[in-house]
Design a protein around this motif. Sequence first.
Motif, PDB file in Angstrom:
ATOM      1  N   MET A  66       0.869  -1.168   0.000  1.00  0.00           N
ATOM      2  CA  MET A  66       0.000   0.000   0.000  1.00  0.00           C
ATOM      3  C   MET A  66       0.909   1.222   0.000  1.00  0.00           C
ATOM      4  N   ALA A  67       0.682   2.152  -0.928  1.00  0.00           N
ATOM      5  CA  ALA A  67       1.507   3.357  -1.027  1.00  0.00           C
ATOM      6  C   ALA A  67       0.681   4.573  -0.627  1.00  0.00           C
ATOM      7  N   VAL A  68       1.331   5.484   0.095  1.00  0.00           N
ATOM      8  CA  VAL A  68       0.725   6.758   0.459  1.00  0.00           C
ATOM      9  C   VAL A  68       1.647   7.844  -0.088  1.00  0.00           C
ATOM     10  N   VAL A  69       1.113   8.698  -0.974  1.00  0.00           N
ATOM     11  CA  VAL A  69       1.904   9.743  -1.626  1.00  0.00           C
ATOM     12  C   VAL A  69       1.298  11.097  -1.263  1.00  0.00           C
ATOM     13  N   ARG A  70       2.148  12.024  -0.782  1.00  0.00           N
ATOM     14  CA  ARG A  70       1.714  13.391  -0.452  1.00  0.00           C
ATOM     15  C   ARG A  70       2.180  14.341  -1.550  1.00  0.00           C
ATOM     16  N   VAL A  71       1.229  15.073  -2.153  1.00  0.00           N
ATOM     17  CA  VAL A  71       1.521  16.013  -3.232  1.00  0.00           C
ATOM     18  C   VAL A  71       1.137  17.411  -2.761  1.00  0.00           C
ATOM     19  N   ASP A  72       2.072  18.360  -2.863  1.00  0.00           N
ATOM     20  CA  ASP A  72       1.813  19.745  -2.465  1.00  0.00           C
ATOM     21  C   ASP A  72       0.756  20.339  -3.391  1.00  0.00           C
ATOM     22  N   ALA A  73      -0.267  20.967  -2.812  1.00  0.00           N
ATOM     23  CA  ALA A  73      -1.387  21.499  -3.594  1.00  0.00           C
ATOM     24  C   ALA A  73      -0.986  22.702  -4.436  1.00  0.00           C
ATOM     25  N   GLU A  74       0.003  23.469  -3.998  1.00  0.00           N
ATOM     26  CA  GLU A  74       0.395  24.669  -4.742  1.00  0.00           C
ATOM     27  C   GLU A  74       1.483  24.392  -5.771  1.00  0.00           C
ATOM     28  N   THR A  75       2.529  23.683  -5.378  1.00  0.00           N
ATOM     29  CA  THR A  75       3.673  23.480  -6.267  1.00  0.00           C
ATOM     30  C   THR A  75       3.562  22.219  -7.107  1.00  0.00           C
ATOM     31  N   HIS A  76       2.631  21.347  -6.789  1.00  0.00           N
ATOM     32  CA  HIS A  76       2.399  20.076  -7.488  1.00  0.00           C
ATOM     33  C   HIS A  76       3.583  19.120  -7.322  1.00  0.00           C
ATOM     34  N   GLU A  77       4.425  19.352  -6.335  1.00  0.00           N
ATOM     35  CA  GLU A  77       5.578  18.482  -6.079  1.00  0.00           C
ATOM     36  C   GLU A  77       5.197  17.369  -5.126  1.00  0.00           C
ATOM     37  N   ILE A  78       5.859  16.245  -5.295  1.00  0.00           N
ATOM     38  CA  ILE A  78       5.671  15.144  -4.363  1.00  0.00           C
ATOM     39  C   ILE A  78       6.541  15.437  -3.146  1.00  0.00           C
ATOM     40  N   LYS A  79       5.904  15.618  -2.015  1.00  0.00           N
ATOM     41  CA  LYS A  79       6.626  15.982  -0.804  1.00  0.00           C
ATOM     42  C   LYS A  79       7.163  14.750  -0.075  1.00  0.00           C
ATOM     43  N   GLU A  80       6.391  13.692  -0.058  1.00  0.00           N
ATOM     44  CA  GLU A  80       6.845  12.456   0.582  1.00  0.00           C
ATOM     45  C   GLU A  80       5.991  11.293   0.099  1.00  0.00           C
ATOM     46  N   TYR A  81       6.524  10.106   0.281  1.00  0.00           N
ATOM     47  CA  TYR A  81       5.769   8.902  -0.043  1.00  0.00           C
ATOM     48  C   TYR A  81       6.194   7.799   0.909  1.00  0.00           C
ATOM     49  N   GLU A  82       5.323   6.821   1.040  1.00  0.00           N
ATOM     50  CA  GLU A  82       5.587   5.684   1.921  1.00  0.00           C
ATOM     51  C   GLU A  82       4.966   4.448   1.286  1.00  0.00           C
ATOM     52  N   ILE A  83       5.735   3.361   1.272  1.00  0.00           N
ATOM     53  CA  ILE A  83       5.232   2.094   0.745  1.00  0.00           C
ATOM     54  C   ILE A  83       5.338   1.069   1.858  1.00  0.00           C
ATOM     55  N   GLN A  84       4.199   0.463   2.208  1.00  0.00           N
ATOM     56  CA  GLN A  84       4.138  -0.500   3.299  1.00  0.00           C
ATOM     57  C   GLN A  84       3.506  -1.796   2.818  1.00  0.00           C
ATOM     58  N   PRO A  85       3.864  -2.917   3.453  1.00  0.00           N
ATOM     59  CA  PRO A  85       3.160  -4.165   3.136  1.00  0.00           C
ATOM     60  C   PRO A  85       1.700  -4.052   3.576  1.00  0.00           C
ATOM     61  N   LYS A  86       0.838  -4.698   2.844  1.00  0.00           N
ATOM     62  CA  LYS A  86      -0.581  -4.673   3.204  1.00  0.00           C
ATOM     63  C   LYS A  86      -0.777  -5.412   4.523  1.00  0.00           C
ATOM     64  N   GLY A  87      -1.676  -4.921   5.330  1.00  0.00           N
ATOM     65  CA  GLY A  87      -2.018  -5.574   6.582  1.00  0.00           C
ATOM     66  C   GLY A  87      -3.209  -6.485   6.421  1.00  0.00           C
ATOM     67  N   GLU A  88      -3.416  -6.943   5.234  1.00  0.00           N
ATOM     68  CA  GLU A  88      -4.582  -7.743   4.881  1.00  0.00           C
ATOM     69  C   GLU A  88      -4.384  -9.194   5.307  1.00  0.00           C
ATOM     70  N   GLU A  89      -5.407  -9.778   5.895  1.00  0.00           N
ATOM     71  CA  GLU A  89      -5.335 -11.177   6.276  1.00  0.00           C
ATOM     72  C   GLU A  89      -5.627 -12.057   5.071  1.00  0.00           C
ATOM     73  N   ALA A  90      -4.971 -13.196   5.029  1.00  0.00           N
ATOM     74  CA  ALA A  90      -5.173 -14.119   3.911  1.00  0.00           C
ATOM     75  C   ALA A  90      -6.562 -14.735   3.990  1.00  0.00           C
ATOM     76  N   SER A  91      -7.204 -14.805   2.879  1.00  0.00           N
ATOM     77  CA  SER A  91      -8.536 -15.386   2.809  1.00  0.00           C
ATOM     78  C   SER A  91      -8.430 -16.857   2.413  1.00  0.00           C
ATOM     79  N   PHE A  92      -9.181 -17.705   3.110  1.00  0.00           N
ATOM     80  CA  PHE A  92      -9.151 -19.131   2.805  1.00  0.00           C
ATOM     81  C   PHE A  92     -10.033 -19.459   1.600  1.00  0.00           C
ATOM     82  N   VAL A  93     -10.939 -18.593   1.252  1.00  0.00           N
ATOM     83  CA  VAL A  93     -11.879 -18.852   0.177  1.00  0.00           C
ATOM     84  C   VAL A  93     -11.263 -18.599  -1.193  1.00  0.00           C
ATOM     85  N   SER A  94     -10.430 -17.585  -1.312  1.00  0.00           N
ATOM     86  CA  SER A  94      -9.900 -17.236  -2.628  1.00  0.00           C
ATOM     87  C   SER A  94      -8.645 -18.042  -2.947  1.00  0.00           C
ATOM     88  N   PHE A  95      -8.692 -18.769  -4.038  1.00  0.00           N
ATOM     89  CA  PHE A  95      -7.559 -19.532  -4.535  1.00  0.00           C
ATOM     90  C   PHE A  95      -7.265 -19.053  -5.947  1.00  0.00           C
TER      91      PHE A  95
END
Length: 123
Positions: A66-95
């Motif tokens: 999951m990525a979170v990107v912060r973009v400055d509203a005035e300058t349109h520059e990317i101020k920071e970003y963060e990429i983290q592993p998903k905290g999603e639990e594995a589903s037994f139903v989906s194969f």
Amino acid sequence: MSALQKRTSHAITSATSQIKRLNAENVTVIATNFLKRIGNKSGLKPKRVSLEEGAYIVEVEMKKFMAVVRVDAETHEIKEYEIQPKGEEASFVSFSPKIVLMSFGISAGVYVAFYFLFKMFGF
């Protein structure tokens, strides 16, 4: 001299009309293009955009991250970003079909191997 003033005002108005204000769609394009440039090319799914304290915050879901990107509203520059592993639990139903086919192939191979082993030893 009045002709010079008209040209100057025309140049100023055309320059100001080229500056675009950001909206959720523009910010999403900026964030996803940035993520593609840094190596996350496929599976980008924008999930949320919000405006907080003069910066747009874009949340983008990827296959395993999951990525979170912060973009400055005035300058349109990317101020920071963060990429983290998903905290999603594995589903037994989906194969995935790939896993199902691999499991079937392995079990069929083991069955054939045991069949011939038992036949060789007379069981």
